[in-house]
Scaffold this active site. Structure first.
Site, mmCIF file in Angstrom:
data_model
loop_
_atom_site.group_PDB
_atom_site.id
_atom_site.type_symbol
_atom_site.label_atom_id
_atom_site.label_comp_id
_atom_site.label_asym_id
_atom_site.label_seq_id
_atom_site.Cartn_x
_atom_site.Cartn_y
_atom_site.Cartn_z
ATOM 1 N N ASP A 173 9.607 -2.990 6.114
ATOM 2 C CA ASP A 173 8.967 -1.752 5.665
ATOM 3 C C ASP A 173 9.951 -0.729 5.118
ATOM 4 O OD1 ASP A 173 6.114 -2.050 6.114
ATOM 5 O OD2 ASP A 173 6.653 -2.293 8.221
ATOM 6 N N TYR B 98 -1.742 -13.240 1.460
ATOM 7 C CA TYR B 98 -1.102 -11.951 1.199
ATOM 8 C C TYR B 98 0.058 -12.179 0.246
ATOM 9 C CZ TYR B 98 0.446 -7.176 2.289
ATOM 10 O OH TYR B 98 0.778 -5.853 2.210
ATOM 11 N N GLU C 256 -6.512 -2.799 6.901
ATOM 12 C CA GLU C 256 -5.399 -3.300 7.704
ATOM 13 C C GLU C 256 -4.971 -2.208 8.660
ATOM 14 O OE1 GLU C 256 -1.712 -4.785 6.100
ATOM 15 O OE2 GLU C 256 -2.833 -5.905 4.583
#
Lengths: 396, 273
Positions: free
Chosen positions: B68, B183, B57
């Site tokens: 994040d 995912y 990725e």
């Protein structure tokens, strides 16, 4: 509003998957609560008995005389408990969060007024309260940091990015992602993912609803122009909403031009930005050509934000509202004029609206009325103003 | 690009099919484009391949990465300070392909940089560069139709995320829009290394398997060989980002060697770096 939480093409809910059930739960709870007369009555009684609503309309007599134009009327949100319109939304959202069974409240704050309002309501209900605030803002709004502490809230300074409201909002969203099961995030403006822009509008529209009714009662007429400052845009949406159907009433939103639009150091998303996604909504945004969000500047921490509520973007494009700018210097001049001529110390945010209201009053001339949202009082800003050396040196 | 190799969803399918038979999840390292240095990404991708990664990725940094944690925030800002852009990030993938990269590559970024390039132009640029799939963590299914369509028209995989808070019927709806793999977010939270893989992650993996046959990659928090070992038979791949970037940030002047050692360690075939 059109489908899926959109205002025209703006809005939406661009959130991490983890939060999707939470925003759906919030939308369902909002719809259910606002349809319940018991909830609305509870909120109204808090607004009346605790916040001190309704707030008056005050004619700015000397300012009007000095401008020799339209009458300038102030909607006195500075008189709401805690000193700004932010309490309207904090009360509504915390009451809703309790109804949803949430035990922990988080918020972001820029100038600190929203943080203080949320901390205040959490104290009323004995709820845990965490407020994220950019390190830079904790410095320029130190008094509000101390107030939040007095009220029992934990203030977490944010050191990422530009260390202002944008970064505090990022950190609040990260907290919400992590603690979504027991936590409600009280967003302080008409920004963020659906349903927040709609929810916050509902809790702030009391400003315009009161002002419109009072105008009809006192004048038998509506104002010619309604002026409000726009950071995220909650006080502006709050006062605009009641007048949107009144097509003869001009709606003027005032963004922060900072050191001047030409310098690049400003926070004028609607005037100088282009649409993009920040904090979960598609709206006008100050960004570079690669989609990176730009740093902003305003003398007023509450306007120092690169995004804006999606409904403002739709109002801009439809031209139902007009958006103009005011520099730091013009806002400071308006600040001092209101202090000296009306005995009211306005927030620096609201001073942006005052500067444009004066300009508009001169243009419209006698026989007209300009209604300006005095969204907050300026006690929090005296250190900023003192540092600039403005102890009356600017002549009215 | 090497002629004859599958691209897009087919390249992911081939990579998952070629996985070792021991049930251990394959490794999908995440590298921030332009970190540690502006030209380090193509060599890092090749190091990932040498270390036996299933795929890789590439994160295109965004100024406000709200999914994040601290590590990926820091690496992204560092890359942005050094001038990283979506175009330059994608160009590094093309460079790695020219230099012999054959494993599948997914680009991960936020929706605003994609909108700035333009959804269609972004998909086209990814396809030209040899990217196989795109992951956008702030683009839930309700907002993803335009990007998914653009990616599909260029033969690329749209890789959506599901989380422990996603109800199973919604997992099914989301998985139906997926290509390449699903995912799976292991935690209720942001990216960043964690002590262990919790029961919510294992439950999510089971729920995903009950509604789709697509491979499952578990990400957010996976950082140690024992995490990978413990996931044997439970998912087909793990995404490892923050722990790898921390190792690179701590390490010396050969990020590729550090990455290679780290990934081999996760695979249980070498010394942990």
């Amino acid at each position: 509003m059109t489908a899926a939480g959109r205002f025209g093409i703006y809005g939406g809910a661009y959130v991490p998957e983890t939060l999707v059930p939470a925003v759906e739960e919030l939308e369902a709870a909002m719809t259910e609560a606002l349809a319940d007369p018991g909830f609305v009555a509870e909120l109204d009684s808090w607004l009346h008995d605790y916040a001190g609503r309704p707030t008056p309309l005050t004619l700015a007599r000397r300012l009007t005389a000095d401008c020799a134009g339209a009458e300038i009327w102030l909607k006195r949100e500075d008189l709401v408990h805690t000193g700004a319109h932010k309490l309207n939304n904090a009360l509504g959202q915390v009451l809703l969060a309790r109804r949803m069974g949430k035990t922990r409240i988080i918020a972001e704050t820029g100038a600190g007024q929203h943080g203080v309002a949320v901390a205040t309501v959490c104290a009323c209900f004995g709820l845990e309260c965490v407020v994220y605030m950019g390190r830079e803002d904790t410095r320029r709004q130190a008094v509000n940091v101390y107030r939040m502490g007095l009220l029992g809230a934990e203030v977490r300074p944010v050191d990422s990015g530009s260390r202002t409201l944008k970064d505090a909002t990022n950190e609040a969203i990260r907290d919400w992602v992590t603690n979504v099961q027991n936590t409600h995030y009280v967003i302080g403006s008409v920004v963020g993912p659906h349903p927040y822009p709609t929810l916050v509008r509902r809790f702030q529209r009391v400003i315009g609803d009161e002002a419109r009714a009072e105008a009809l009662r006192r004048w038998g007429a509506l104002p010619d122009s309604v002026v409000a400052c726009v950071g995220g845009g909650s006080n502006a949406i709050g006062i605009f909403t009641a007048f949107i159907e009144d097509e003869d009433v001009e709606l003027l939103g005032v963004e922060a031009a900072g050191r001047g639009i030409g310098t690049g150091e400003h926070a004028a998303s609607l005037v100088a930005g282009r649409p993009g996604v920040l904090h979960g909504a598609y709206s006008y945004l100050l960004q570079d050509e690669n989609g990176q969000v730009r740093e902003t500047h305003s003398i007023s921490a509450g306007l120092d934000y690169p995004g804006v509520g999606p409904e403002h973007s739709a109002l801009r494009d439809s031209e139902r509202a007009r958006y103009v700018v005011c520099t730091d210097e013009e806002a400071l001049r308006a600040f001092h004029r209101l202090c000296r001529m009306e005995g009211i110390i306005p927030a620096l945010e609201s001073s942006h609206a005052l500067a444009v209201a004066e300009r508009r009053a001169r243009e419209l001339g006698p026989g007209h009325r300009v209604l300006v949202c005095l969204s907050g009082r300026g006690d929090k800003d005296i250190d900023t103003v003192r540092a600039i050396g403005g102890s009356g040196s600017v002549a009215p | 690009m090497t002629a004859g190799l599958p691209v897009g969803p087919a390249r992911f399918a081939a990579a998952f099919a070629a996985r070792a038979g021991d049930g251990r999840p394959g490794i999908i390292p995440y590298v921030t484009a332009g970190f540690p240095g502006p030209a380090d990404t193509a060599p890092l991708l090749l190091a990932c391949q040498r270390a036996g990664s299933l795929a890789a990725e590439v994160g295109i940094p965004f100024s406000d990465p709200l999914a994040d944690g601290p590590t990926i925030q820091r690496t992204g800002w560092r890359a942005l300070e050094q001038g990283m852009t979506p175009a330059r990030a994608i160009a590094q993938v093309a460079e790695a392909r020219t230099a012999g990269l054959t494993i599948p590559v997914a680009v991960m970024t936020y929706i605003n940089p994609v909108l700035a390039v333009g959804v269609e132009a972004f998909a086209a640029a990814c396809a030209r560069a040899g990217v196989d799939g795109v992951i956008v963590p702030d683009l839930p299914a309700e907002e993803a139709a335009a990007l998914a369509a653009a990616l599909a028209s260029h033969g690329l995989a749209h890789i959506p995320l599901v989380a422990p808070t996603t109800p199973t019927p919604r997992v099914a709806r989301v998985a139906a829009t997926a290509a390449g793999f699903v995912y799976c977010v292991s935690v209720t939270g942001t990216t960043g290394a964690r002590e262990s893989v919790g029961p919510a992650a294992l439950d999510l993996l089971e729920r995903v398997r009950s509604v789709t046959a697509l491979p499952r990659a578990l990400g957010f928090g996976i950082s140690r060989p024992e995490h990978v070992e413990a996931l044997t038979g439970r998912c087909e791949a793990v995404v490892v980002g923050s722990a790898l970037l921390d190792a690179i940030a701590r390490g010396g002047d050969d990020p590729g060697a550090i990455a290679e050692r780290f990934i081999r360690g996760l695979r249980g075939v070498g010394v942990v770096g």
